[in-house]
Scaffold this active site. Structure first.
Site, short mmCIF file in Angstrom:
data_model
loop_
_atom_site.label_atom_id
_atom_site.label_comp_id
_atom_site.label_asym_id
_atom_site.label_seq_id
_atom_site.Cartn_x
_atom_site.Cartn_y
_atom_site.Cartn_z
N CYS A 172 8.33 -10.63 19.09
CA CYS A 172 9.35 -9.59 19.04
C CYS A 172 9.61 -8.98 20.41
O CYS A 172 10.53 -8.18 20.57
CB CYS A 172 8.94 -8.50 18.05
SG CYS A 172 8.70 -9.12 16.38
N HIS A 230 12.42 -2.11 19.84
CA HIS A 230 12.41 -3.21 18.87
C HIS A 230 12.49 -2.60 17.46
O HIS A 230 11.78 -1.65 17.14
CB HIS A 230 11.13 -4.03 19.04
CG HIS A 230 10.84 -4.93 17.89
ND1 HIS A 230 11.80 -5.77 17.37
CD2 HIS A 230 9.72 -5.11 17.15
CE1 HIS A 230 11.28 -6.44 16.36
NE2 HIS A 230 10.03 -6.05 16.20
N ASN A 241 14.05 -6.33 10.45
CA ASN A 241 13.39 -6.67 11.72
C ASN A 241 13.75 -8.12 12.07
O ASN A 241 13.29 -9.05 11.40
CB ASN A 241 11.88 -6.47 11.55
CG ASN A 241 11.07 -6.89 12.76
OD1 ASN A 241 11.55 -7.62 13.63
ND2 ASN A 241 9.83 -6.44 12.82
C1 COA Z 1 3.77 -3.38 6.07
C2 COA Z 1 3.66 -1.88 5.83
C3 COA Z 1 5.01 -1.28 5.48
C4 COA Z 1 2.71 -1.65 4.67
O1 COA Z 1 2.52 -0.27 4.48
P1 COA Z 1 1.04 0.31 4.37
O2 COA Z 1 1.17 1.74 4.07
O3 COA Z 1 0.28 -0.10 5.60
O4 COA Z 1 0.51 -0.50 3.11
P2 COA Z 1 -0.97 -0.89 2.77
O5 COA Z 1 -1.15 -2.34 3.01
O6 COA Z 1 -1.96 0.07 3.36
O7 COA Z 1 -0.97 -0.64 1.21
C5 COA Z 1 -0.80 0.69 0.67
C6 COA Z 1 -0.51 0.56 -0.81
O8 COA Z 1 0.80 -0.01 -0.98
C7 COA Z 1 0.70 -1.22 -1.75
N1 COA Z 1 1.65 -2.16 -1.21
C8 COA Z 1 1.50 -3.01 -0.16
N2 COA Z 1 2.63 -3.71 0.02
C9 COA Z 1 3.51 -3.31 -0.90
C10 COA Z 1 4.83 -3.65 -1.22
N3 COA Z 1 5.53 -4.57 -0.51
N4 COA Z 1 5.43 -3.01 -2.25
C11 COA Z 1 4.77 -2.08 -2.97
N5 COA Z 1 3.51 -1.71 -2.72
C12 COA Z 1 2.88 -2.32 -1.70
C13 COA Z 1 -0.74 -1.68 -1.60
O9 COA Z 1 -1.15 -2.46 -2.71
C14 COA Z 1 -1.47 -0.36 -1.53
O10 COA Z 1 -1.59 0.14 -2.86
P3 COA Z 1 -2.88 1.01 -3.30
O11 COA Z 1 -2.84 2.26 -2.44
O12 COA Z 1 -2.62 1.27 -4.75
O13 COA Z 1 -4.07 0.15 -3.02
C15 COA Z 1 3.08 -1.16 7.08
O14 COA Z 1 1.75 -1.53 7.29
C16 COA Z 1 3.86 -1.45 8.32
O15 COA Z 1 4.98 -1.04 8.48
N6 COA Z 1 3.26 -2.17 9.28
C17 COA Z 1 3.93 -2.57 10.51
C18 COA Z 1 4.66 -3.85 10.21
C19 COA Z 1 5.60 -4.24 11.31
O16 COA Z 1 6.40 -3.47 11.75
N7 COA Z 1 5.46 -5.48 11.74
C20 COA Z 1 6.27 -6.07 12.73
C21 COA Z 1 5.80 -5.65 14.06
S1 COA Z 1 6.70 -6.52 15.29
#
Ligand code: COA
Length: 333
Positions: free
Chosen positions: A122, A258, A289
């Site tokens: 990215c 980004h 993204n």
């Molecule tokens: C991916 C992202 C949105 C996930 O959010 P998060 O808050 O970290 O999610 P987690 O993995 O900690 O999971 C939190 C809860 O949501 C749930 N969950 C995870 N993905 C889910 C989805 N797509 N839909 C619904 N629920 C989801 C999990 O099961 C967990 O549930 P629980 O609390 O009951 O156990 C976040 O981590 C993020 O934005 N990361 C950066 C990603 C990014 O920008 N990448 C590119 C960089 S170049």
């Protein structure tokens, strides 16, 4: 003893034009949720994304990049024959060789410009921008076409809850040329390969060899750790790019990070204490993204919607797989 002659370039480089291509197919969160256990509300709250574009079979890296580049040339008022080098930032061009850039350089009619691809996830576009600026200032090229083009849907598993809703496809391009005044600031860049596993293709392609039952490799990420790295570390890098250019947040007209995720964008803007008057790019809402394409797409969106002025100063920062990053400041075309 004889001495070498060397090329002498322009005093400075600048952006002369920008162009964008967004695939025709718009994909809603509801459609993404047919393959993952999630909801429109969850996706909007956690990422800010409402829709994204997914490319059809004919919307290849080359075709999307070509269209974005044609628009950037028209915006710049530069003819294809004036382009000395084409650089394509992409990591989703699935044909290992040749580089997508050589095809685009030919199809657009440069008449034989140098052409190569850059792979920095990215952060690819801002890496390529730094190369372009260096070429113009060293005299290796007078005009450079820098393109970010990605088909993320070729590498994203539609059944992976952590990535399926985040990514989209598209291409953006800028034309760079010489300038009498500074119009591109210093680049602050780097990498941390000790964290390379946080966003990566699950297996190399050759893992499929002799293993026909294996699920094909996909892009995987540790969302939480990537999120923390981006929020804590990248605002500091953006600030360093401002400092290196001798600017303060109050000097900016636009902040174009980004387009990873709305929460990351907002957290960075808060950490940098950007004044309310700075236009913050939020193209992620309707484009998702698009990795190496996201910054030129967001730049085109800010300019064409009138939210940022041509001639204004923008801070750009790309970050992602590697982990790698590159930040710089530019005068908008
Ligand atoms: C991916 C992202 C949105 C996930 O959010 P998060 O808050 O970290 O999610 P987690 O993995 O900690 O999971 C939190 C809860 O949501 C749930 N969950 C995870 N993905 C889910 C989805 N797509 N839909 C619904 N629920 C989801 C999990 O099961 C967990 O549930 P629980 O609390 O009951 O156990 C976040 O981590 C993020 O934005 N990361 C950066 C990603 C990014 O920008 N990448 C590119 C960089 S170049």
């Amino acid at each position: 003893m004889s001495t070498l002659k060397t090329s002498v370039g322009a005093s400075y480089a600048q952006l002369l034009g920008v162009g964008a291509y967004r695939p025709t197919r718009v994909v809603t969160n509801e459609e993404v949720c047919r393959r993952i256990d999630s909801s429109d509300e969850w996706i909007r709250v956690r990422s800010g994304i409402g829709t994204r574009h997914w490319a059809g079979p004919d919307e290849t890296i080359v075709e999307m990049g070509l269209t974005a580049a044609e628009k950037a040339l028209a915006h710049a008022g530069v003819s294809p024959r004036e382009i000395d080098c084409v650089v394509v930032a992409t990591f989703t061009h699935l044909r290992q060789t040749p580089a997508a850039a050589t095809e685009i350089a030919h199809l657009i009619g440069t008449g034989g410009a140098a052409a190569f691809d850059v792979s920095a996830g990215c952060a690819g576009f801002t890496h390529a921008l730094s190369l372009g600026s260096g070429m113009i200032r060293s005299g290796t090229a007078r005009h450079v076409l820098v393109i970010g083009a990605e088909r993320m849907t070729d590498l994203v598993d539609p059944e992976d809850r952590s990535t399926a809703f985040i990514f989209g496809d598209g291409a953006g391009a800028v034309v760079m040329g010489p300038s009498d005044v500074p119009a591109i600031g210093p680049t602050v860049w780097g990498s941390d390969g000790s964290q390379a596993h946080l966003i990566a293709q699950s297996e190399p392609w050759d893992a499929l060899r002799g293993n026909p039952d294996m699920k094909r490799p996909y892009l995987r990420q540790d969302g939480q750790l990537v999120f923390r790295w981006a929020v804590w570390e990248m605002a500091k890098i953006a600030q360093r790019a401002l400092d290196a250019a001798g600017l303060t947040p109050g000097d900016l007209d636009a902040f174009i990070p980004h387009q990873a995720n709305m929460r990351i964008i907002d957290a960075m803007a808060r950490a940098m204490k950007l004044p309310a008057g700075v236009a913050v790019a939020r193209d992620v809402v309707t484009t998702g993204n698009t990795s190496g394409a996201s910054i030129p797409l967001a730049m085109e969106n800010l300019l064409s919607s009138g939210r940022a002025p041509s001639g204004g100063i923008a801070l750009l920062i790309g970050f992602g797989a590697g982990l790698s990053y590159a930040a710089t400041t530019v005068t908008l075309p």
